[in-house]
Enzyme design. Structure first.
Site, PDB file in Angstrom:
ATOM      1  N   ASN A 128      51.924  -1.618  38.326  1.00 33.20           N
ATOM      2  CA  ASN A 128      52.771  -1.349  39.478  1.00 33.20           C
ATOM      3  C   ASN A 128      52.293  -0.077  40.181  1.00 33.20           C
ATOM      4  OD1 ASN A 128      54.394  -0.978  36.800  1.00 33.20           O
ATOM      5  ND2 ASN A 128      55.270   0.571  38.123  1.00 33.20           N
ATOM      6  N   ASP A 129      53.102   0.949  40.350  1.00 38.14           N
ATOM      7  CA  ASP A 129      52.785   2.062  41.242  1.00 38.14           C
ATOM      8  C   ASP A 129      51.356   2.594  41.099  1.00 38.14           C
ATOM      9  OD1 ASP A 129      55.505   1.752  41.310  1.00 38.14           O
ATOM     10  OD2 ASP A 129      55.984   3.862  41.061  1.00 38.14           O
ATOM     11  N   SER A 138      54.964   7.841  37.313  1.00 36.59           N
ATOM     12  CA  SER A 138      54.145   8.097  38.495  1.00 36.59           C
ATOM     13  C   SER A 138      53.927   9.581  38.766  1.00 36.59           C
ATOM     14  CB  SER A 138      54.792   7.444  39.716  1.00 36.59           C
ATOM     15  OG  SER A 138      54.826   6.045  39.560  1.00 36.59           O
ATOM     16  N   ARG A 145      61.661  12.586  39.140  1.00 33.09           N
ATOM     17  CA  ARG A 145      60.326  12.050  38.862  1.00 33.09           C
ATOM     18  C   ARG A 145      59.417  12.072  40.089  1.00 33.09           C
ATOM     19  NH1 ARG A 145      64.096   7.940  38.850  1.00 33.09           N
ATOM     20  NH2 ARG A 145      63.799   6.204  40.313  1.00 33.09           N
TER      21      ARG A 145
END
Length: 506
Positions: A70-71, A127, A190
């Site tokens: 994902n990210d 992330s 985050r």
């Protein structure tokens, strides 16, 4: 967004065979050893044996050889290489791939993996960002190789921001420890974004998820809270400079978030502020329901000031192993195709324009180009009717005139322009998002322009030179191209490029 399933480990014989196919270079053999505090079991890319030739694997969008992604994280350019770090194995690891041309990617060992480090419990690696320590602020540089410093969220019961550094061109990392404690606004604070403020020569960190806090540092270790950013919010903040209308004397600071909101403004003592008279915009115009692109980030340190952006394409279904109902794929989700960003003045204010990077041209295997043709001509065997592309880069400029609707059928995906509201509607036949809406106002000559990148399970559209865009999953139910509308309507320009796979030698 942050899930994974895994295939069983390959046999030793297969591992050996893979090693013979992809031998390590002398440079790779000399890379630094991973930090002993990191979980060595996480460095397991060498066990991946899946091929890149499944019928429904994207062929010019990055996917992991195996496992979910994902990210995108820590995107950085250094010494001729574009580094793509990314969330892998759910959100637990930073996977790693490199490219010299933004097109062909080589996946390497995981860069940063779950670890206990300086914490009470082993935490996942979420992330973040990466920078080039060009002035050797950390004092870790070896020889002429600049240190790459990564900042990321380390998940504990209460999240905090951690760091690590690499002295071997981003291949392996050593932990720096816990750098920014939780600020108390949310247990899930985050996604740190770090930049160097050229006006103050201080490093600036933005942290999101309930806090929108801003910190500064002169040594990359000790961080001082200096304020917060109002208004934009959201996950995965990004901050970068672009020259307005290409003028280097008019540099603007652009802030974006993972959900495709953005604004152009200034940086004042490390705090970003939206420019006077501007309003926040959405460059991936289909959000929140019409587009599946997310977690957009730019590559730092781009050559010649180049700003290249990447996101990932969400599956859209929790627990789904793919964007379409089929099983057995060794990978899950894909990155968007890299786009280059420009900032331009428009009658409505400053706007971002996004267009596929020029390097895509190296993939072209066949090109057809026509101008000034009617719809009736466009559909005959000498034009679209004679094409059956697999991978596609198609640009169309058309004059709808009095036509109420014009529909381009692209491999089973309907792209319909409606005159009444000056929008393009895209029917997503994967059943995840029913319809994507993209604004498409005609220019002063009454023309509408769009460009489509069509891969095996992804569809990206850029409208009117990239001022609007949408990214969706799709199912290529056919290989045909056609146009429906008034037979006399004029297509001013039509260009179809067929592409080759980036995985030909993998």
């Amino acid at each position: 967004m942050k899930s994974s399933n895994y295939l069983s480990k390959a046999t030793c014989a297969l591992c050996a065979a893979l090693f013979l196919l992809f031998p390590a270079s002398a440079e790779e053999a000399e890379k630094s050893a991973p930090d002993p505090l990191l979980d060595q079991a996480g460095f397991d890319f060498h066990t991946y044996t899946a091929s890149y030739d499944q019928p429904n694997r994207p062929q010019f969008h990055f996917t992991s050889r195996e496992g979910g992604i994902n990210d995108p994280n820590g995107l950085i350019y250094y010494d001729g290489e574009w580094h793509l770090y990314f969330q892998h194995k759910g959100q637990k690891h930073w996977g790693h791939a490199v490219s010299t041309d933004l097109i062909h990617w080589t996946q390497l060992e995981h860069a940063i993996v779950p670890h206990k480090g300086h914490c009470a419990h082993k935490g996942q690696i979420w992330s973040g960002t990466a920078i080039i320590d060009s002035k050797n602020t950390l004092g870790k540089q070896k020889g002429d190789t600049k240190t790459i410093v990564a900042f990321f969220t380390h998940t504990q019961k209460v999240f905090h921001q951690d760091g690590a550094y690499s002295t071997d061109r981003g291949r392996t990392f050593q932990l720096l420890g816990n750098l920014v404690p939780n600020q108390g606004s949310s247990t899930g604070e985050r996604d740190p974004k770090v930049i160097l403020d050229p006006a103050t020569n201080k490093w600036i960190m933005y942290v999101t998820a309930g806090v929108s806090a801003v910190f500064e540092s002169t040594d990359l270790i000790k961080w001082k809270h200096i304020g917060k950013v109002e208004g934009i919010g959201g996950e995965c903040p990004d901050l970068f400079q672009l020259p307005l209308d290409g003028n280097p004397s008019k540099m603007m600071w652009v802030m974006t978030n993972g959900g495709a909101r953005y604004g152009a403004g200034t940086l004042e003592n490390g705090i970003w502020r939206l420019a006077e008279g501007e309003r926040l915009q959405g460059f991936d115009s289909g959000r929140p329901r019409g587009s599946m692109g997310y977690a957009w980030q730019t590559f730092g340190n781009g050559p010649d000031g180049r700003v290249v952006q990447l996101g990932f394409i969400q599956s859209g279904k929790k627990g789904a192993r793919a964007p379409i109902p089929h099983e057995g794929l060794p990978f899950f989700q894909q990155m968007t195709f890299p786009v280059e960003l420009t900032l331009r003045s428009t009658p409505d204010g400053m706007r971002l324009f996004r267009n596929p990077v020029k390097e895509i041209e190296t993939l072209y295997t066949d090109t057809k180009k026509w101008s000034g043709i009617t719809l009736a001509t466009a559909n005959d065997k000498g034009h679209l009717g004679g094409l059956t592309p697999d991978l596609l880069d198609m640009t169309c400029v058309f004059s709808p005139g009095e036509a109420d609707k014009v529909t381009f059928n692209i491999r089973g995906v309907a792209v319909q322009y409606t005159q009444a509201d000056e929008r393009i509607r895209i029917t997503n036949n994967a059943g995840i998002v029913g319809e994507s809406l993209v604004p498409a106002s005609p220019d002063e000559k009454g023309r509408v322009k769009f460009r489509v990148l069509f891969d095996r399970t992804s569809f990206e559209i850029f409208v009117n030179d990239g001022i609007a865009a949408a990214t969706i999953n799709c199912v290529p139910v056919s290989r045909t191209l056609s146009v429906d509308g008034p037979r006399s309507m004029i297509i001013d320009e039509l260009m179809v490029h067929e592409l080759q796979s980036i995985w030909q030698n993998k």
